[in-house]
Design an enzyme around this catalytic site. Structure first.
Site, PDB file in Angstrom:
ATOM      1  N   ASN A   1     -64.379  -9.697   9.377  1.00  0.00           N
ATOM      2  CA  ASN A   1     -65.106  -9.240  10.563  1.00  0.00           C
ATOM      3  C   ASN A   1     -66.598  -9.455  10.318  1.00  0.00           C
ATOM      4  OD1 ASN A   1     -66.340  -7.920  12.642  1.00  0.00           O
ATOM      5  ND2 ASN A   1     -65.594  -5.879  12.110  1.00  0.00           N
ATOM      6  N   PRO A   2     -67.206 -10.479  10.958  1.00  0.00           N
ATOM      7  CA  PRO A   2     -68.614 -10.791  10.669  1.00  0.00           C
ATOM      8  C   PRO A   2     -69.572  -9.693  11.124  1.00  0.00           C
ATOM      9  CG  PRO A   2     -67.820 -12.127  12.509  1.00  0.00           C
ATOM     10  CD  PRO A   2     -66.632 -11.386  11.974  1.00  0.00           C
TER      11      PRO A   2
ATOM     12  N   SER B   1     -63.631  -6.359   5.493  1.00  0.00           N
ATOM     13  CA  SER B   1     -64.257  -5.543   6.525  1.00  0.00           C
ATOM     14  C   SER B   1     -64.134  -4.093   6.117  1.00  0.00           C
ATOM     15  CB  SER B   1     -63.552  -5.796   7.869  1.00  0.00           C
ATOM     16  OG  SER B   1     -64.196  -5.080   8.899  1.00  0.00           O
TER      17      SER B   1
ATOM     18  N   ASP C   1     -62.151  -0.176   7.171  1.00  0.00           N
ATOM     19  CA  ASP C   1     -60.758   0.235   7.363  1.00  0.00           C
ATOM     20  C   ASP C   1     -60.199  -0.190   8.723  1.00  0.00           C
ATOM     21  OD1 ASP C   1     -60.483   1.666   4.856  1.00  0.00           O
ATOM     22  OD2 ASP C   1     -61.822   3.181   5.699  1.00  0.00           O
TER      23      ASP C   1
ATOM     24  N   GLU D   1     -55.838  -2.771  12.472  1.00  0.00           N
ATOM     25  CA  GLU D   1     -55.389  -3.815  13.419  1.00  0.00           C
ATOM     26  C   GLU D   1     -54.249  -4.635  12.831  1.00  0.00           C
ATOM     27  OE1 GLU D   1     -57.993  -6.548  15.330  1.00  0.00           O
ATOM     28  OE2 GLU D   1     -59.556  -5.054  15.683  1.00  0.00           O
TER      29      GLU D   1
ATOM     30  N   GLY E   1     -67.267  -2.970   5.287  1.00  0.00           N
ATOM     31  CA  GLY E   1     -67.517  -2.231   6.520  1.00  0.00           C
ATOM     32  C   GLY E   1     -68.370  -1.015   6.263  1.00  0.00           C
TER      33      GLY E   1
ATOM     34  N   GLY F   1     -66.885   2.087   6.931  1.00  0.00           N
ATOM     35  CA  GLY F   1     -65.876   3.032   6.447  1.00  0.00           C
ATOM     36  C   GLY F   1     -64.967   2.311   5.474  1.00  0.00           C
TER      37      GLY F   1
ATOM     38  N   GLU G   1     -60.313   5.137  14.369  1.00  0.00           N
ATOM     39  CA  GLU G   1     -60.350   4.541  15.710  1.00  0.00           C
ATOM     40  C   GLU G   1     -59.953   5.599  16.732  1.00  0.00           C
ATOM     41  OE1 GLU G   1     -61.274   1.213  15.984  1.00  0.00           O
ATOM     42  OE2 GLU G   1     -61.561   1.343  13.813  1.00  0.00           O
TER      43      GLU G   1
END
Length: 382
Positions: A31-32, A88, A90, A95, A120, A122, A360
């Site tokens: 995830n950029p 990334s 968590d 996903e 990330g 988290g 989320e």
């Protein structure tokens, strides 16, 4: 990169065509936008050379939007890969887990080893892996480097998942936590501070302590500790499980949300500052919420703080977590209670609030979950 094996032809056995054991192949999903947007540069500089050195081949895909990873893993060919690794926080692994559960062959798909490289804001699961490997607590780049080394040496080991059913009947699968009250509020309200990385949680918590909310609700759970023989006898015929939606194992410990919980459950009603169902040791890279939790212990560690607690007492609980656990006893002592469970139900009685699963946000209302021991597989050091 992606390589497809050539089919054996002319009567030769595949062993004669592919004499070498094939290299491990990992699908890396990055995830950029994770954390402070450093994921790609950190990955290229610190992770990819290590993976290449370990003679592991990989394909790196950058996710472009929310749920991109979920869609990707729903359609991949499982036998092309020896593992799926998220680069990334968590959220991306959440996903991936739910994308694998979306597949018609979900049971086979969940045998796919999963890995996490923390980039990330988290990074709870990565911190838990680091902790169980016996390494000193680490943050940022040092946590990433530790996890990259552990990943290269890693072998698949069981990972518990919790199936969480929300008020509308939707079911999601969780590897980390369900939160309501203080923890969920901080998670969602601090989203706008994402550029700060892990510091956003500390700032968000400080702000929340100043404006402390309590929430009225009902928390019910099936205790994990052995119960008396009479209770067991009363429970000999298990409750009729709710109809299982396609995808995923049957929740044999739960009754539908509209029905009362079975008699063997414990119910608490009143005001809560926080309720946290957690199944990893860490809630964040710096927060140890359940020091005894193991990825495959078959337990939901229920933590809660009742209303009426002073800010000072609550601050002491949070500081103890930040120092590494806040007491190792099964029950942490006031104001934090900690109970091992196999299933739970949370019924908010306050009209507005936030519920999160693995950080989320999910729909607000009654929800329930049960542990499915060793349902997935995690790449961890042997």
């Amino acid at each position: 990169g992606l390589r497809t094996r050539t089919q054996a032809s002319g009567g030769l056995r595949p062993a004669e065509i592919l004499p070498e054991p094939r290299r491990r192949r990992l699908l890396l999903l990055l995830n950029p936008f994770g954390g402070r947007g450093q994921a790609l540069s950190w990955c290229q500089t610190h992770v990819l050379p290590m993976i290449t050195e370990a003679d592991i081949s990989f394909n790196l895909i950058q996710t472009e939007r929310a749920n991109h990873a979920r869609e990707l893993v729903t359609g991949i060919s499982l036998d092309e890969w020896d593992g799926i690794v998220t680069v990334s926080g968590d959220g991306l692994l959440y996903e991936v887990v739910n994308g694998l559960m979306d597949r018609p062959d979900w049971a086979a798909a969940l045998r796919m080893p999963l890995g996490i490289l923390p980039c990330g804001s988290g990074n709870a699961l990565a911190a838990a892996i680091n902790f169980h490997a016996g390494l000193a607590p680490a943050l940022g780049l040092s946590l990433l480097q530790n996890c990259a080394v552990l990943l290269c040496r890693g072998t698949p080991s069981p990972l518990d998942l919790v199936s969480v059913t929300t008020a509308s009947g939707a079911r999601v699968f969780s590897f980390l936590s369900v939160a309501w009250g203080l923890v969920a509020d901080v998670d969602i309200e601090s989203e706008r501070l994402r550029r700060l990385g892990p510091a956003r949680f500390a700032l968000g918590t400080a702000a929340r302590l100043l404006a402390l909310h309590t929430y009225r609700g009902r928390l019910s759970y099936l205790p994990a500790v052995p119960r008396s023989a009479t209770a067991d006898a009363a429970d000999a015929s298990p409750p009729t499980p709710p109809p299982s939606p396609p995808g995923g194992p049957v929740d044999d410990l739960l009754v539908p949300l509209g029905q009362p919980v079975p008699p063997s459950w414990v119910t608490l009603e009143g005001d809560f500052v926080l309720v946290l169902a957690i199944y990893q040791s860490h809630l964040g890279a710096e927060l140890v919420a359940a020091p005894r939790a193991r990825p495959d212990d078959g337990l939901i560690h229920l933590c809660y703080v009742r209303g009426g607690v002073s800010r000072g007492a609550l601050l002491r609980v949070l500081l103890a977590m930040a120092r590494g656990g806040g007491g190792d006893a099964v029950t942490a002592g006031p104001p934090l209670a900690r109970v091992p469970a196999r299933a739970f139900r949370l019924e908010p009685l306050t009209p507005r609030g936030v519920l999160t699963v693995d950080g989320e946000r999910v729909e607000y209302g009654p929800l329930q979950g049960q542990i499915h021991r060793g349902l997935a597989r995690l790449l961890t050091p042997a």
